[in-house]
Scaffold this active site. Sequence first.
Site: not given
Ligand code: ADP
Length: 399
Positions: A7, A14, A96, A184, A212-216, A245, A387
């Site tokens: 990736n 990664k 990816r 995603h 899908h709730l991450g950075n994005g 964003r 993924e």
């Molecule tokens: P990326 O999209 O870069 O792969 P990730 O899927 O790892 O990112 O998601 C990162 C997000 O997940 C950050 O906002 C981080 O704070 C949040 N996160 C991780 N653990 C927790 C938690 N226990 N509670 C709330 N948010 C969390």
Amino acid sequence: MKILVLNAGSSSHKSCLFDLAKDNSDAPNPLWRAALDWTHQAGSVELSASGGGESVQQVLPITDKAAGIEAMVNTLVEGPTQVLGSLAEIDAVGHRVVHGGRDYVDSVRVTEAVKATIQRLIPLAPAHNPANLQGIEAMERILGDTPQVAMFDTAFHARMPEAASTYPGPYDWVEQGIRRYGFHGISHQYVAQRAADMVGQNIADLKLLTCHLGNGCSLAAVKGGISVDTTMGFTPLDGLMMGSRSGSLDPGILIYLIRQGGYSADQLDTLLNKESGLKGMSGLSNDMRSVIEAMDQGNAQAKLAVDVFIHRLRREMGAMMASLGGLDAVVFTGGIGENSSLVWQRACAGFEFLGLRLRDDLGRTKDDQDIAAADSAVRVLVIHTQEEWAIAQACLALG
Ligand code: ADP
């Protein structure tokens, strides 16, 4: 079959190595994992690798991305993390690739023509496709003619109905390819199939809302196994509020900023992609954990950031339910989606009128779990996205 997955991003790489049998139905642990962090320190890269029960971390005086990838791959065959006798044991490499445009609705074997298409699509993904292509070319140099496969983040959404993928601008946009592509996709596709397996039904019979709730952050409406709507659009900037964003905005705000503030395209790009969302609103961080912590300590700006995040999430969840025309299960994944019981509770509280109810004893577990109450009309699943394993599976399928 030994499959290496890469990736390749603009600021990090990664990689992991899987040993897969034809009948792997669950994601196995990789034999080896490694990462390059190019943001660690100017003029160098931080390499971390783990394999064979050992791990190493070192800072190397390397600035060339291809040389960094080679150093990373070499930890497979030398040093404490060695898991292979020779790189020739690798049967295939999966990548990816962020943007497959209208050209790819599925994973493909990499050929000269595929590379040319990824190159041609750079204007649609200027931050990602060049890094992805560089990763493919670096692997070609290191591994010769070992088969390579590209899995696109857009491909799962490529079968969306035209009404969902078309922006209501002038018709010219349709011909120019200005449309909703969605991203995603590898994650949405994996968790949708995993959800079907968890509820013991055929995906063809299910209406799933995957979050899908991450950075994005993005949502997908998955009906009968097909993504029929999604919140990210022409770029990953559309839809939900994210780490840094903004997500969807009134486009009139951009016209206002250009006219009144004299903003350039590059300034708007930085403002909306890097200085908005949780980071811009809280003034603290793009990291949800830090923002929730500040909110709990009484920081009003952090509280507003979380309130807006939840409001936008519920609003878009409602939109996806309308596109699905029903709902069997909601799936949460990504760093926030897999870990934050506050987000599960507050997002789902908007849908109690559907008979959706969460369990009382919510907590994070290592395993994928169903967090809906036994009598809930809708299942709510927390699934760890895989993924890399999905990319390895695509290699296996094309091998
Ligand atoms: P990326 O999209 O870069 O792969 P990730 O899927 O790892 O990112 O998601 C990162 C997000 O997940 C950050 O906002 C981080 O704070 C949040 N996160 C991780 N653990 C927790 C938690 N226990 N509670 C709330 N948010 C969390």
